[in-house]
Scaffold this motif. Structure first.
Motif, PDB file in Angstrom:
ATOM      1  N   ALA A 107     -15.352  12.866  -2.780  1.00 48.84           N
ATOM      2  CA  ALA A 107     -14.063  12.541  -2.187  1.00 48.84           C
ATOM      3  C   ALA A 107     -14.265  12.298  -0.706  1.00 48.84           C
ATOM      4  O   ALA A 107     -15.137  12.906  -0.077  1.00 48.84           O
ATOM      5  N   ILE A 108     -13.481  11.394  -0.167  1.00 49.62           N
ATOM      6  CA  ILE A 108     -13.512  11.102   1.258  1.00 49.62           C
ATOM      7  C   ILE A 108     -12.073  11.025   1.753  1.00 49.62           C
ATOM      8  O   ILE A 108     -11.249  10.304   1.182  1.00 49.62           O
ATOM      9  N   ALA A 109     -11.786  11.778   2.796  1.00 46.55           N
ATOM     10  CA  ALA A 109     -10.466  11.748   3.419  1.00 46.55           C
ATOM     11  C   ALA A 109     -10.596  11.173   4.820  1.00 46.55           C
ATOM     12  O   ALA A 109     -11.444  11.619   5.608  1.00 46.55           O
ATOM     13  N   ARG A 110      -9.765  10.189   5.101  1.00 46.00           N
ATOM     14  CA  ARG A 110      -9.707   9.602   6.435  1.00 46.00           C
ATOM     15  C   ARG A 110      -8.245   9.575   6.876  1.00 46.00           C
ATOM     16  O   ARG A 110      -7.576   8.538   6.831  1.00 46.00           O
ATOM     17  N   PRO A 111      -7.721  10.730   7.279  1.00 48.15           N
ATOM     18  CA  PRO A 111      -6.294  10.800   7.624  1.00 48.15           C
ATOM     19  C   PRO A 111      -5.925  10.003   8.860  1.00 48.15           C
ATOM     20  O   PRO A 111      -4.756   9.698   9.074  1.00 48.15           O
ATOM     21  N   SER A 112      -6.920   9.673   9.680  1.00 47.01           N
ATOM     22  CA  SER A 112      -6.663   8.862  10.872  1.00 47.01           C
ATOM     23  C   SER A 112      -7.929   8.098  11.213  1.00 47.01           C
ATOM     24  O   SER A 112      -8.982   8.305  10.608  1.00 47.01           O
ATOM     25  N   ARG A 113      -7.827   7.230  12.205  1.00 42.91           N
ATOM     26  CA  ARG A 113      -8.999   6.456  12.604  1.00 42.91           C
ATOM     27  C   ARG A 113      -9.978   7.284  13.426  1.00 42.91           C
ATOM     28  O   ARG A 113     -11.032   6.789  13.807  1.00 42.91           O
ATOM     29  N   ASP A 149      -9.625 -19.032   3.072  1.00 44.25           N
ATOM     30  CA  ASP A 149     -10.062 -17.743   2.537  1.00 44.25           C
ATOM     31  C   ASP A 149     -11.095 -17.100   3.452  1.00 44.25           C
ATOM     32  O   ASP A 149     -11.050 -15.883   3.702  1.00 44.25           O
ATOM     33  N   ALA A 150     -12.031 -17.896   3.958  1.00 39.40           N
ATOM     34  CA  ALA A 150     -13.051 -17.353   4.853  1.00 39.40           C
ATOM     35  C   ALA A 150     -12.425 -16.901   6.169  1.00 39.40           C
ATOM     36  O   ALA A 150     -12.811 -15.865   6.737  1.00 39.40           O
ATOM     37  N   LEU A 151     -11.456 -17.663   6.663  1.00 43.81           N
ATOM     38  CA  LEU A 151     -10.750 -17.276   7.881  1.00 43.81           C
ATOM     39  C   LEU A 151     -10.059 -15.932   7.692  1.00 43.81           C
ATOM     40  O   LEU A 151     -10.138 -15.044   8.562  1.00 43.81           O
ATOM     41  N   ASN A 152      -9.394 -15.766   6.548  1.00 44.20           N
ATOM     42  CA  ASN A 152      -8.709 -14.501   6.272  1.00 44.20           C
ATOM     43  C   ASN A 152      -9.697 -13.355   6.143  1.00 44.20           C
ATOM     44  O   ASN A 152      -9.432 -12.239   6.590  1.00 44.20           O
ATOM     45  N   GLU A 153     -10.838 -13.625   5.520  1.00 43.60           N
ATOM     46  CA  GLU A 153     -11.847 -12.581   5.354  1.00 43.60           C
ATOM     47  C   GLU A 153     -12.394 -12.139   6.706  1.00 43.60           C
ATOM     48  O   GLU A 153     -12.552 -10.939   6.961  1.00 43.60           O
ATOM     49  N   LEU A 154     -12.677 -13.086   7.576  1.00 47.62           N
ATOM     50  CA  LEU A 154     -13.192 -12.741   8.901  1.00 47.62           C
ATOM     51  C   LEU A 154     -12.140 -11.987   9.710  1.00 47.62           C
ATOM     52  O   LEU A 154     -12.462 -11.060  10.461  1.00 47.62           O
ATOM     53  N   HIS A 155     -10.879 -12.367   9.551  1.00 50.85           N
ATOM     54  CA  HIS A 155      -9.812 -11.669  10.262  1.00 50.85           C
ATOM     55  C   HIS A 155      -9.708 -10.221   9.781  1.00 50.85           C
ATOM     56  O   HIS A 155      -9.452  -9.311  10.579  1.00 50.85           O
ATOM     57  N   ALA A 156      -9.897 -10.027   8.476  1.00 54.91           N
ATOM     58  CA  ALA A 156      -9.758  -8.680   7.907  1.00 54.91           C
ATOM     59  C   ALA A 156     -10.993  -7.818   8.122  1.00 54.91           C
ATOM     60  O   ALA A 156     -10.951  -6.610   7.868  1.00 54.91           O
ATOM     61  N   ALA A 157     -12.110  -8.421   8.554  1.00 51.80           N
ATOM     62  CA  ALA A 157     -13.342  -7.673   8.731  1.00 51.80           C
ATOM     63  C   ALA A 157     -13.117  -6.506   9.678  1.00 51.80           C
ATOM     64  O   ALA A 157     -12.648  -6.678  10.801  1.00 51.80           O
ATOM     65  N   SER A 158     -13.449  -5.313   9.219  1.00 49.18           N
ATOM     66  CA  SER A 158     -13.182  -4.134  10.028  1.00 49.18           C
ATOM     67  C   SER A 158     -14.109  -3.007   9.605  1.00 49.18           C
ATOM     68  O   SER A 158     -14.412  -2.848   8.423  1.00 49.18           O
ATOM     69  N   ASP A 159     -14.561  -2.247  10.575  1.00 46.17           N
ATOM     70  CA  ASP A 159     -15.310  -1.029  10.273  1.00 46.17           C
ATOM     71  C   ASP A 159     -14.495   0.195  10.669  1.00 46.17           C
ATOM     72  O   ASP A 159     -15.040   1.283  10.885  1.00 46.17           O
ATOM     73  N   ALA A 160     -13.190   0.017  10.776  1.00 46.16           N
ATOM     74  CA  ALA A 160     -12.311   1.116  11.165  1.00 46.16           C
ATOM     75  C   ALA A 160     -12.130   2.098  10.016  1.00 46.16           C
ATOM     76  O   ALA A 160     -12.221   1.733   8.842  1.00 46.16           O
ATOM     77  N   TRP A 161     -11.878   3.331  10.357  1.00 45.75           N
ATOM     78  CA  TRP A 161     -11.545   4.344   9.356  1.00 45.75           C
ATOM     79  C   TRP A 161     -10.041   4.336   9.098  1.00 45.75           C
ATOM     80  O   TRP A 161      -9.248   3.915   9.931  1.00 45.75           O
ATOM     81  N   SER A 162      -9.693   4.848   7.928  1.00 46.56           N
ATOM     82  CA  SER A 162      -8.299   4.992   7.536  1.00 46.56           C
ATOM     83  C   SER A 162      -7.638   3.618   7.465  1.00 46.56           C
ATOM     84  O   SER A 162      -8.302   2.582   7.410  1.00 46.56           O
ATOM     85  N   ALA A 163      -6.322   3.603   7.427  1.00 50.21           N
ATOM     86  CA  ALA A 163      -5.560   2.350   7.399  1.00 50.21           C
ATOM     87  C   ALA A 163      -4.577   2.382   8.551  1.00 50.21           C
ATOM     88  O   ALA A 163      -3.992   3.427   8.848  1.00 50.21           O
ATOM     89  N   PRO A 164      -4.376   1.266   9.213  1.00 48.10           N
ATOM     90  CA  PRO A 164      -3.453   1.245  10.355  1.00 48.10           C
ATOM     91  C   PRO A 164      -2.013   1.408   9.890  1.00 48.10           C
ATOM     92  O   PRO A 164      -1.693   1.204   8.717  1.00 48.10           O
ATOM     93  N   PRO A 165      -1.113   1.779  10.790  1.00 49.26           N
ATOM     94  CA  PRO A 165       0.308   1.827  10.433  1.00 49.26           C
ATOM     95  C   PRO A 165       0.790   0.449  10.010  1.00 49.26           C
ATOM     96  O   PRO A 165       0.240  -0.578  10.413  1.00 49.26           O
ATOM     97  N   THR A 166       1.832   0.443   9.201  1.00 46.26           N
ATOM     98  CA  THR A 166       2.281  -0.785   8.537  1.00 46.26           C
ATOM     99  C   THR A 166       3.632  -1.252   9.050  1.00 46.26           C
ATOM    100  O   THR A 166       4.553  -0.452   9.230  1.00 46.26           O
ATOM    101  N   ILE A 167       3.729  -2.547   9.289  1.00 43.99           N
ATOM    102  CA  ILE A 167       5.024  -3.211   9.433  1.00 43.99           C
ATOM    103  C   ILE A 167       5.307  -3.875   8.094  1.00 43.99           C
ATOM    104  O   ILE A 167       4.550  -4.740   7.652  1.00 43.99           O
ATOM    105  N   ALA A 168       6.352  -3.449   7.431  1.00 42.76           N
ATOM    106  CA  ALA A 168       6.683  -3.972   6.106  1.00 42.76           C
ATOM    107  C   ALA A 168       7.560  -5.209   6.245  1.00 42.76           C
ATOM    108  O   ALA A 168       8.589  -5.186   6.931  1.00 42.76           O
ATOM    109  N   LEU A 169       7.134  -6.289   5.607  1.00 42.05           N
ATOM    110  CA  LEU A 169       7.908  -7.531   5.577  1.00 42.05           C
ATOM    111  C   LEU A 169       8.597  -7.617   4.220  1.00 42.05           C
ATOM    112  O   LEU A 169       7.944  -7.725   3.180  1.00 42.05           O
TER     113      LEU A 169
END
Length: 819
Positions: free
Chosen positions: A143-149, A508-528
């Motif tokens: 198990a891995i917990a990443r409650p924040s970045r 698709d490649a543009l979106n993939e490069l934009h999403a590239a991240s080595d960050a921990w956890s998930a950022p806060p969300t703005i829901a559309l």
């Protein structure tokens, strides 16, 4: 905190399964996974779940080749393995060879979870001389917990299946800056029954030199240590580490090659800076939502927000020199065209060159194209700049001939919805407000085209009034385009008009490069969240379902703001109020920003009124604060059609809503007119609903009731006019509304994500399989735009709901998508 509690619970459950006595020790964590340069969840890909089976749920699909060499002979490979993870599944094949002994291992695992908490389980089997290396078949849970970045905590439990050995492995990583620029880590492994003080451990850290280049160091309690370097190049990467024994003498080296999901890379950014062009195909009609099957089978961009997002990402990427748009076949409404144009301007401001191709283009398409640095037209294309018009089909004469009477209870000066049924031309009030919005459409396009193409008022007006239809040569002579060419010759067009040598970067490649991240956890969300179509309970906007969606979205811990995109002509006031109330409740806990599309009038404005801030385009049609009601009934239709009618009832007015079924319309027509008492009571209800609407707007917009009444009475306003009257706050499209939500929620620009909550509407979308003429009898504009009749749809809506009042725009007010 909940993730950490779950981690502890998982550990306790595993402990209950374990034995306290072991007969023969299996290989420890540190010897089994000695290819690691750090704990598996701290830095890099961590052998893709081989060491902690929960890891594949937190990383992109990856394929790794890792190997190590003994001593200084780099050709003497002692350990080697291939490790992969795809969609939460992990697999590996490894081999270890020393002193004439050789053993092969196999791994298969499954992981699931979120970016904040994931679990996994795996089986590892070994063959060959496995006992020489302490390799025993084992079951591994993790198990891995990443409650924040800032924090990552991992736990692994290894269960020997051929011995009684049980091993716990705990790991922790800390990022003081919240990014991968600095990571410190530590881990410890302890066999069940061993004293904790005797357990081996390691500590270390990683420093990011530039994005994609990391130096890693690790120190073990035995006084051995390792030093390594990791380099990522988008979808590939290499790494190496030098390992030193407890005497601090060089002992061996380990190497790795990675293929798979994109990772941040300053080297790739620098090498490819300005070397790419992105192609965006925008044919057809851009919808807000689509079915699940459409999402799976879609090729390119098919939805409006996807188009906006692609333009924004192309503008933000240092790799992209040019954004090339193909607008062939595009049909779009004026407000949405304005939003796309704004997005292109933002991309240009960021340094991106925009080239647009058109063939058959009209006012809306050319409005978008005119902003481009290079407008290219097909040599045999045609540009139709004919201005704007708004027409209405009036059915009063038809209904009179067939014996259907319409009683228009027009209590408000500009609430003109029933004019289509009881008049033969526009009323003065209706003509006035229609002309106002047509003028706004025209002047918005004229102003923007003049600014982009260097024209003056007289020249533009002359093109519209005197030329109207322009072939490519005419358009080029008029200064409306920069050249001619075919889209199939895009590379040549880019060479000729833009210059420089660029290669294509897919969306698709543009979106993939934009999403590239080595960050921990998930950022806060703005829901559309989308509110599209008429305000109806179970159709159109599907208010009951939508209200629940808004509430459940607001209840999510990760959601910090809501952007509500509304494009609706209104309809049922109850449906509108269900959605408005859900948004008001959500605004008590977080910012709620309203983004109005082409139409947000009447019930469409009702759902908007409690937003913290309302955004609209200059050509949005909004307002229409008023109520409409009337009575459509049989006044000779049944006699002329040869229908007979009879009824039994209990209740003096039970027959009020019964009558004849009208073919094609699919509605029941009352057999009689209302009495004066019935009409008086209904009019009182209309007035009460109007007062409620006005009071709601006053409350939501922080206005006094009297000032709202001066702009109400059913008046429809363009976005610009509505802003001047306090009904709209800001001129801006969806990206501007999202940015306002981020600012209001005080979220970091670099640590936030936008998630479309209800972009998928249904699974199959069976309507597209039905022939259009048949669809037209039962479908609305979204499902059968080619045969949609707004008047027929309006008659059906009024007849279905009468005598209940509605908050709805007149039929045909929403401009149809056009070139």
């Amino acid at each position: 905190m909940r993730q950490l509690v779950s981690l502890i619970v998982l550990g306790l459950c595993c402990m209950l399964l374990s034995a306290s006595v072991h007969a023969q020790r299996m290989a420890s964590y540190y010897s089994q996974y000695d290819l690691l340069s750090s704990p598996p969840s701290a830095v890099g890909e961590g052998l893709s779940g081989f060491a902690n089976p929960a890891l594949p749920a937190l990383q992109p699909n990856t394929l790794q080749l890792q190997w190590s060499t003994d001593g200084r002979d780099h050709g003497d490979v002692s350990d080697i393995g291939v490790f992969s993870s795809v969609g939460g599944l992990s697999g590996a094949v490894s081999r270890v060879e020393r002193g004439g002994f050789r053993s092969t291992g196999y791994h298969v695992g499954l992981a699931g979870g979120t970016k904040r908490f994931a679990t996994g389980i795996a089986y590892q089997g070994f063959a060959g001389d496995k006992r020489a290396f302490g390799r025993v078949n084992r079951l591994t849970t993790g198990a891995i917990a990443r409650p924040s970045r800032y924090l990552s905590v991992g736990l692994t439990y290894n269960i020997g299946l051929e011995t009684d050995d049980r091993e716990w492995v705990g790991e922790v990583g800390v990022r003081p800056l919240g990014t991968s620029r600095l990571t410190v880590f530590g881990d410890m492994a302890v066999f069940q029954g061993d004293a904790l003080r005797d357990a081996p451990w390691s500590v270390g850290g990683a420093i990011q030199v530039v994005p994609g280049v990391e130096a890693v160091g690790r120190y073990f309690e035995s006084e051995a240590f390792s030093l390594g370097l990791r380099v990522n190049l988008d979808r590939a990467g290499v790494q190496s580490q030098a390992r030193f024994n407890p005497s601090q003498a060089y002992a061996s080296s380990a190497y790795g090659i990675r293929l798979g999901g994109a990772q941040p890379s300053a080297i790739s950014e620098a090498v490819q800076r300005g070397g790419k062009h992105v192609v965006l195909e925008l044919g057809g009609t851009l919808s807000y939502q689509q079915s699940q099957v459409q999402a799976w089978t879609q090729d390119g961009v098919g939805r409006f927000y996807e188009a906006l997002r692609t333009i924004e990402r192309a503008g933000a990427s240092e790799r992209v020199q040019t954004l090339a748009l193909n607008l062939s076949g595009l049909r779009i409404q004026p407000a949405l065209a304005w939003e796309l144009r704004q997005a292109l301007q933002e991309a240009q401001a960021a340094g991106t060159t925009v080239l647009v191709y058109i063939d058959y283009a009209g006012m809306n398409t050319y409005h978008i194209a005119s902003v481009a640095d290079h407008v290219i037209m097909d040599p045999v294309g045609r540009l139709t700049l004919d201005g704007y018009a708004s027409s209405q089909t009036f059915l009063a004469g038809t209904l009179d001939k067939i014996g259907i009477a319409v009683d228009d209870w027009r209590l408000f000066s500009h609430k003109s919805a029933l004019e289509a049924l009881d008049r033969t031309d526009f009323s003065d009030a209706e003509r006035e407000q229609r002309q106002a919005y047509i003028d706004a459409f025209y002047e918005t396009v004229r102003t923007d085209v003049m600014a982009s193409r260097g024209l003056d008022n007289a020249t533009f007006d002359s093109i519209v009034n005197d030329q109207t239809l322009l072939w490519a040569t005419d358009a080029e002579s008029a200064g409306l385009i920069d050249g001619t060419g075919r889209w199939s010759d895009l590379d040549d067009l880019l060479d000729t008009h833009v210059g420089g040598s660029t290669s294509a970067l897919s969306v698709d490649a543009l979106n993939e490069l934009h999403a590239a991240s080595d960050a921990w956890s998930a950022p806060p969300t703005i829901a559309l969240v989308y509110g599209i179509g008429g305000t109806s309970i179970d159709s159109g906007m599907k208010a009951k379902e939508l209200a629940e969606t808004i509430r459940s979205t607001a209840d999510r811990d990760d959601v910090k703001a809501i952007v509500f995109r509304v494009d609706s002509p209104g309809g049922d006031p109850l449906a509108a109020d269900l959605v408005a109330e859900a948004l008001r409740e959500a605004s008590e806990d977080m910012p709620v920003i309203i983004s109005q599309g082409q139409v947000a009038g009447s019930g469409g404005y009702w759902v908007s009124m409690y937003g913290d801030e309302i955004f609209a385009a200059p050509t949005t049609l909004t307002g229409s604060i008023g109520v409409v009601a009337g009575w459509i009934y049989d006044d000779g239709f049944s006699e002329r059609a040869g229908f007979d009618y009879d009824v039994v009832q209990r209740g003096e007015r039970a027959d009020l809503t019964t009558g004849y079924n009208v073919p094609l319309l699919g509605v029941e027509l009352p057999a009689r007119d209302m009495t004066k008492a019935e009409r008086d009571r209904t009019e009182a209800q209309i007035e009460a609903l109007y007062d409620e609407f006005v009071s709601g707007v006053a409350e939501g917009r922080s206005l006094d009731v009297d000032s709202v009444r001066t702009v109400a009475e059913g008046r429809v306003w363009t976005g610009t006019a509505a802003q001047e009257r306090g009904l709209v706050d800001t001129m801006g499209g969806l990206p501007a509304a999202i940015e306002a939500a981020r600012t209001a929620a005080e979220l970091d620009r670099d640590w936030v994500q936008v998630q479309e909550v209800n972009a998928i509407s249904g699974f199959f979308g069976f309507e597209t399989l039905i022939p259009a003429p048949i669809r037209a009898l039962v479908s609305d504009r979204d499902r059968a735009p080619e045969t949609y009749d707004p008047v027929r749809d309006f008659v059906r809506t009024m007849a279905t709901h009468q005598p209940h009042p509605l908050v709805i725009l007149p039929p045909g007010w929403a401009p149809a998508p056009r070139p």
